[in-house]
Enzyme design. Structure first.
Site, PDB file in Angstrom:
ATOM      1  N   LYS A   6     -19.806 -10.745   8.129  1.00 15.35           N
ATOM      2  CA  LYS A   6     -20.209  -9.772   8.708  1.00 15.35           C
ATOM      3  C   LYS A   6     -20.736  -8.430   8.214  1.00 15.35           C
ATOM      4  O   LYS A   6     -20.193  -8.377   6.972  1.00 15.35           O
ATOM      5  CB  LYS A   6     -18.965  -9.456   9.598  1.00 15.35           C
ATOM      6  CG  LYS A   6     -17.818  -9.053   8.899  1.00 15.35           C
ATOM      7  CD  LYS A   6     -17.627  -7.462   8.594  1.00 15.35           C
ATOM      8  CE  LYS A   6     -16.181  -7.254   7.704  1.00 15.35           C
ATOM      9  NZ  LYS A   6     -16.119  -5.994   7.152  1.00 15.35           N
ATOM     10  N   PRO A  91     -19.874 -13.759  -0.752  1.00 14.67           N
ATOM     11  CA  PRO A  91     -19.241 -12.785  -1.882  1.00 14.67           C
ATOM     12  C   PRO A  91     -17.773 -12.330  -1.611  1.00 14.67           C
ATOM     13  O   PRO A  91     -17.598 -11.848  -0.390  1.00 14.67           O
ATOM     14  CB  PRO A  91     -20.195 -11.605  -1.942  1.00 14.67           C
ATOM     15  CG  PRO A  91     -21.628 -12.018  -1.229  1.00 14.67           C
ATOM     16  CD  PRO A  91     -21.281 -13.000  -0.180  1.00 14.67           C
ATOM     17  N   GLY A  95     -16.820  -6.598   1.176  1.00 15.92           N
ATOM     18  CA  GLY A  95     -16.834  -5.847   2.536  1.00 15.92           C
ATOM     19  C   GLY A  95     -17.479  -6.796   3.577  1.00 15.92           C
ATOM     20  O   GLY A  95     -17.890  -6.349   4.737  1.00 15.92           O
ATOM     21  N   GLY A  97     -16.166  -9.686   4.915  1.00 14.41           N
ATOM     22  CA  GLY A  97     -15.007 -10.249   5.693  1.00 14.41           C
ATOM     23  C   GLY A  97     -14.799 -11.861   5.303  1.00 14.41           C
ATOM     24  O   GLY A  97     -14.523 -12.634   6.077  1.00 14.41           O
ATOM     25  N   SER A 100     -11.224 -13.358   5.600  1.00 16.59           N
ATOM     26  CA  SER A 100     -10.863 -13.212   7.133  1.00 16.59           C
ATOM     27  C   SER A 100     -11.456 -14.330   7.794  1.00 16.59           C
ATOM     28  O   SER A 100     -11.001 -14.878   8.842  1.00 16.59           O
ATOM     29  CB  SER A 100     -11.271 -11.944   7.759  1.00 16.59           C
ATOM     30  OG  SER A 100     -10.719 -10.971   6.814  1.00 16.59           O
ATOM     31  N   SER A 101     -12.759 -14.703   7.555  1.00 15.24           N
ATOM     32  CA  SER A 101     -13.802 -15.373   8.392  1.00 15.24           C
ATOM     33  C   SER A 101     -13.215 -17.110   8.098  1.00 15.24           C
ATOM     34  O   SER A 101     -13.027 -17.706   8.819  1.00 15.24           O
ATOM     35  CB  SER A 101     -15.038 -15.395   7.664  1.00 15.24           C
ATOM     36  OG  SER A 101     -16.071 -16.274   8.324  1.00 15.24           O
ATOM     37  N   ASP A 132      -9.145  -8.101  10.221  1.00 10.46           N
ATOM     38  CA  ASP A 132     -10.447  -8.413  10.719  1.00 10.46           C
ATOM     39  C   ASP A 132     -10.499 -10.161  11.214  1.00 10.46           C
ATOM     40  O   ASP A 132     -11.578 -10.549  11.898  1.00 10.46           O
ATOM     41  CB  ASP A 132     -11.301  -8.506   9.487  1.00 10.46           C
ATOM     42  CG  ASP A 132     -11.824  -7.160   9.123  1.00 10.46           C
ATOM     43  OD1 ASP A 132     -11.260  -6.315   9.814  1.00 10.46           O
ATOM     44  OD2 ASP A 132     -12.559  -6.970   8.035  1.00 10.46           O
TER      45      ASP A 132
HETATM   46  P1  ATP Z   1     -13.017  -7.407   4.551  1.00 15.19           P
HETATM   47  O1  ATP Z   1     -14.249  -7.006   4.546  1.00 15.19           O
HETATM   48  O2  ATP Z   1     -12.058  -8.171   5.501  1.00 15.19           O
HETATM   49  O3  ATP Z   1     -11.867  -6.227   4.062  1.00 15.19           O
HETATM   50  P2  ATP Z   1     -13.589  -8.422   1.905  1.00 15.19           P
HETATM   51  O4  ATP Z   1     -14.878  -9.109   2.439  1.00 15.19           O
HETATM   52  O5  ATP Z   1     -13.893  -7.132   1.143  1.00 15.19           O
HETATM   53  O6  ATP Z   1     -12.571  -8.340   3.111  1.00 15.19           O
HETATM   54  P3  ATP Z   1     -12.447 -10.844   0.700  1.00 15.19           P
HETATM   55  O7  ATP Z   1     -13.809 -11.552   0.370  1.00 15.19           O
HETATM   56  O8  ATP Z   1     -11.762 -11.370   2.136  1.00 15.19           O
HETATM   57  O9  ATP Z   1     -12.677  -9.290   0.860  1.00 15.19           O
HETATM   58  O10 ATP Z   1     -11.512 -10.983  -0.306  1.00 15.19           O
HETATM   59  C1  ATP Z   1     -10.316 -10.074  -0.343  1.00 15.19           C
HETATM   60  C2  ATP Z   1      -9.271 -10.598  -1.312  1.00 15.19           C
HETATM   61  O11 ATP Z   1      -8.575 -11.838  -0.841  1.00 15.19           O
HETATM   62  C3  ATP Z   1      -9.941 -11.117  -2.648  1.00 15.19           C
HETATM   63  O12 ATP Z   1      -9.372 -10.569  -3.670  1.00 15.19           O
HETATM   64  C4  ATP Z   1      -9.481 -12.516  -2.753  1.00 15.19           C
HETATM   65  O13 ATP Z   1      -8.916 -12.774  -3.907  1.00 15.19           O
HETATM   66  C5  ATP Z   1      -8.531 -12.788  -1.689  1.00 15.19           C
HETATM   67  N1  ATP Z   1      -8.578 -14.063  -1.037  1.00 15.19           N
HETATM   68  C6  ATP Z   1      -7.876 -14.765  -0.392  1.00 15.19           C
HETATM   69  N2  ATP Z   1      -8.147 -15.914   0.422  1.00 15.19           N
HETATM   70  C7  ATP Z   1      -9.443 -15.931   0.342  1.00 15.19           C
HETATM   71  C8  ATP Z   1     -10.453 -16.548   0.804  1.00 15.19           C
HETATM   72  N3  ATP Z   1     -10.353 -17.672   1.285  1.00 15.19           N
HETATM   73  N4  ATP Z   1     -11.917 -16.110   0.570  1.00 15.19           N
HETATM   74  C9  ATP Z   1     -11.916 -15.071  -0.211  1.00 15.19           C
HETATM   75  N5  ATP Z   1     -10.732 -14.174  -0.757  1.00 15.19           N
HETATM   76  C10 ATP Z   1      -9.737 -14.658  -0.337  1.00 15.19           C
END
Ligand code: ATP
Length: 286
Positions: A6, A91, A95, A97, A100-101, A132
């Site tokens: 997202k 990645p 940021g 998601g 969460s996805s 999220d």
């Molecule tokens: P958001 O945008 O929802 O705040 P993000 O995209 O910035 O999240 P993510 O990629 O979801 O961040 O990763 C956040 C943290 O969650 C990472 O430090 C990672 O180690 C941990 N994590 C746990 N499970 C997962 C997973 N299935 N995929 C990615 N990261 C994960």
């Protein structure tokens, strides 16, 4: 199951909650690319196990897929034999998601299989996995309030809008971004903002959209990582109609007026920044 990433076309922090969360007003847009791939083998070893192709992601209980599966099993009294495979393309800590996805995809797959929970029950479990996660249960353009979980789906029949993403390759944690948010940034959103955003999107009016795109969490990222401001300035100078950081960063998205323009900017950034992850994508409604 493929599960999307997202971007937040707009993110305003509207208040602080007691539990260290913040209330926000945001516009989530799902992107079909990049997407992760989640599969569950229902005849795995006893318990819940995770296989993931990305070493920096925890494979135990700290994986959000593990958390989601555990909560689903517990809420329905199921004894799991689930082996969850995650192929990451989104990645990490970017940021976008990704975690969460993935968690939402696990909940969707489990509920397809066991058909145990109604929409509200599933959304409640999703929220316990992360703010999220509820959005990704039914990924389509959504305005969100609360901590990102109170969702409203605008009637949009969008033309496809080309965009590119630049992930600089270093992580930013959402906790850090919120901690470094200046209190001056916290405030309400004008009442007609959502309508204005919907109208601009509906018409793919990139000029109007560029004036409405905003992210309160971006300021701290630009200060700590000056390269992000340089990239944004260069994106705009190269002809992108708008560019901003998504979510808690550090990934930048840039909306383009045509696919040709997007491809041209992508090629030139790939040449100039070979170490960065530069991804072609688009906003689509279907
Ligand atoms: P958001 O945008 O929802 O705040 P993000 O995209 O910035 O999240 P993510 O990629 O979801 O961040 O990763 C956040 C943290 O969650 C990472 O430090 C990672 O180690 C941990 N994590 C746990 N499970 C997962 C997973 N299935 N995929 C990615 N990261 C994960």
């Amino acid at each position: 199951m493929k599960t999307p990433s997202k971007i937040n076309l707009f993110l305003k922090v509207t208040g602080r909650c007691e539990n260290s969360y913040h209330s926000i007003n945001t516009l989530f847009m799902p992107l079909a690319n990049p997407a992760d791939e989640i599969n569950i083998d229902f005849e795995g070893a006893a318990g819940i196990s995770i296989i993931c192709d990305t070493p920096e992601i925890p494979c135990g209980e700290h994986n959000l897929c593990h958390k989601a599966a555990g909560k689903y099993a517990e809420s329905r009294g199921i004894t799991p034999n689930w082996e969850i495979t995650i192929v990451k393309n989104i990645p990490v800590a970017a940021g976008m998601g990704g975690g969460s996805s993935d968690a939402a995809a696990v909940l969707r797959i489990l509920n397809e299989r066991y058909n145990k929970l109604d929409e509200n029950e599933l959304a409640a479990i999703a929220l316990r996995c992360g703010a999220d996660v509820p959005f990704f249960l039914s990924p389509r353009p959504a305005f969100a309030r609360g901590i990102g979980n109170v969702l409203k789906y605008p009637e949009l029949n969008l033309p496809e809008i080309p965009l590119l993403l630049i992930n600089p390759g270093f992580p930013v944690s959402a906790a850090w971004a919120y901690k470094n948010l200046s209190p001056d940034n916290i405030g309400e959103v004008p009442a007609d903002y959502e309508q204005k955003l919907s109208d601009a999107l509906q018409k793919a009016d990139l000029k109007k959209l560029s004036r409405l795109i905003h992210n309160d969490l971006a300021t701290a990222c630009y200060e700590k990582f000056p390269i992000l401001r340089i990239l944004k300035t260069e994106l705009l100078a190269s002809g992108a109609a708008a560019a901003e950081i998504t979510g808690s960063g550090p990934t930048l998205f840039a909306l383009c007026g045509s696919f040709e323009k997007r491809d041209e900017i992508t090629s030139s950034f790939k040449r100039n920044y070979p170490q960065m992850n530069i991804i072609k994508s688009s906003i689509r409604c279907n």
